[in-house]
Write an enzyme that holds these catalytic residues in place. Structure first.
Site, mmCIF file in Angstrom:
data_model
loop_
_atom_site.group_PDB
_atom_site.id
_atom_site.type_symbol
_atom_site.label_atom_id
_atom_site.label_comp_id
_atom_site.label_asym_id
_atom_site.label_seq_id
_atom_site.Cartn_x
_atom_site.Cartn_y
_atom_site.Cartn_z
ATOM 1 N N CYS A 22 0.645 6.074 8.255
ATOM 2 C CA CYS A 22 -0.014 4.769 8.090
ATOM 3 C C CYS A 22 1.056 3.770 7.662
ATOM 4 O O CYS A 22 2.252 4.018 7.861
ATOM 5 C CB CYS A 22 -1.182 4.854 7.105
ATOM 6 N N ARG A 28 -4.433 5.858 3.551
ATOM 7 C CA ARG A 28 -4.994 6.633 4.662
ATOM 8 C C ARG A 28 -4.278 7.951 4.938
ATOM 9 O O ARG A 28 -4.915 9.018 5.005
ATOM 10 C CB ARG A 28 -5.005 5.778 5.940
ATOM 11 N N ASP A 135 -7.337 -0.230 7.646
ATOM 12 C CA ASP A 135 -6.595 -0.258 6.386
ATOM 13 C C ASP A 135 -7.556 -0.637 5.244
ATOM 14 O O ASP A 135 -8.094 -1.739 5.230
ATOM 15 C CB ASP A 135 -5.483 -1.306 6.523
HETATM 16 P P1 4NP Z 1 -2.113 2.584 3.824
HETATM 17 O O1 4NP Z 1 -2.659 1.278 3.066
HETATM 18 O O2 4NP Z 1 -1.244 2.086 4.958
HETATM 19 O O3 4NP Z 1 -3.355 3.244 4.307
HETATM 20 O O4 4NP Z 1 -1.354 3.386 2.788
HETATM 21 C C1 4NP Z 1 -1.818 0.254 2.612
HETATM 22 C C2 4NP Z 1 -1.196 0.381 1.385
HETATM 23 C C3 4NP Z 1 -0.385 -0.647 0.913
HETATM 24 C C4 4NP Z 1 -0.203 -1.783 1.659
HETATM 25 C C5 4NP Z 1 -0.821 -1.897 2.894
HETATM 26 C C6 4NP Z 1 -1.629 -0.875 3.368
HETATM 27 N N1 4NP Z 1 0.602 -2.856 1.179
HETATM 28 O O5 4NP Z 1 0.711 -3.875 1.874
HETATM 29 O O6 4NP Z 1 1.197 -2.723 0.118
#
Ligand code: 4NP
Length: 173
Positions: A22, A28, A135
């Site tokens: 991800c 995720r 997300d």
């Molecule tokens: P992930 O979610 O990609 O599912 O781990 C996110 C976690 C952090 C961020 C974006 C998406 N961020 O911009 O910090």
């Protein structure tokens, strides 16, 4: 992505290394790794599957997993509290067999980083009509519950695709 030809090849292997990907590797993909480890049942005559997860961004390198992902996993009897975030570039020169992207942006970033397209799939391609795993970072707990349900469905389909006996004629286990 030609899923069928990819799997025909993977089913021949002794060991298949799968990395869920991800953006941040705190919401995720760590959940995906935890769910895959919980659902996977090793079988002596099928490829041995190994799971990990990573983020395309590296924004959260070394950070613990988002407490909301830890909570939804725990509600479902899965412990991911000890995982920490890492960037997918760690796998650039490894013998990873399959990178499973959560959304099309993750997929495109993996291509831009130089990973082979034959080794990249979208989680939604596993029986979820190509849907993206949204997300949940900026949303509430309901977003994490939705992500959990999608991951559970896609990952059980992925595991079924690789659960074939290697002895002679392919036989679904
Ligand atoms: P992930 O979610 O990609 O599912 O781990 C996110 C976690 C952090 C961020 C974006 C998406 N961020 O911009 O910090």
């Amino acid at each position: 992505m030609k899923l069928e030809s990819t799997f025909a090849h993977l089913r021949e292997q002794e060991r298949v290394q799968i990395v869920f990907v991800c953006l941040g590797n705190i919401c995720r993909s760590p959940l995906a790794e935890g769910i895959a480890n919980a659902l996977y049942k090793p079988h002596a005559n099928a490829p041995k599957l190994e799971f990990s997860s990573a983020g395309t961004s590296g924004f959260h390198n070394g950070d613990p997993i988002d407490p909301r992902s830890i909570a939804i996993a725990r509600e479902n009897g899965i412990d991911i509290a000890h995982y920490t975030s890492k960037q997918v570039s760690l796998y650039a020169h490894s013998d990873v067999d399959l990178l499973v992207a959560m959304d099309r942006s993750n997929y495109a970033t993996l291509i831009a980083m130089g990973f082979e397209s034959d080794k990249i799939a979208l989680l939604g391609d596993f029986g979820l009509d190509g849907a993206e795993v949204p997300d949940p970072y900026y949303g509430g707990a309901d977003g994490f519950a939705k992500v959990f349900a999608m991951l559970q469905g896609g990952i059980s389909n992925l595991l079924a695709s690789l659960s074939y006996s290697r002895s002679g004629v392919w036989k679904r286990l």
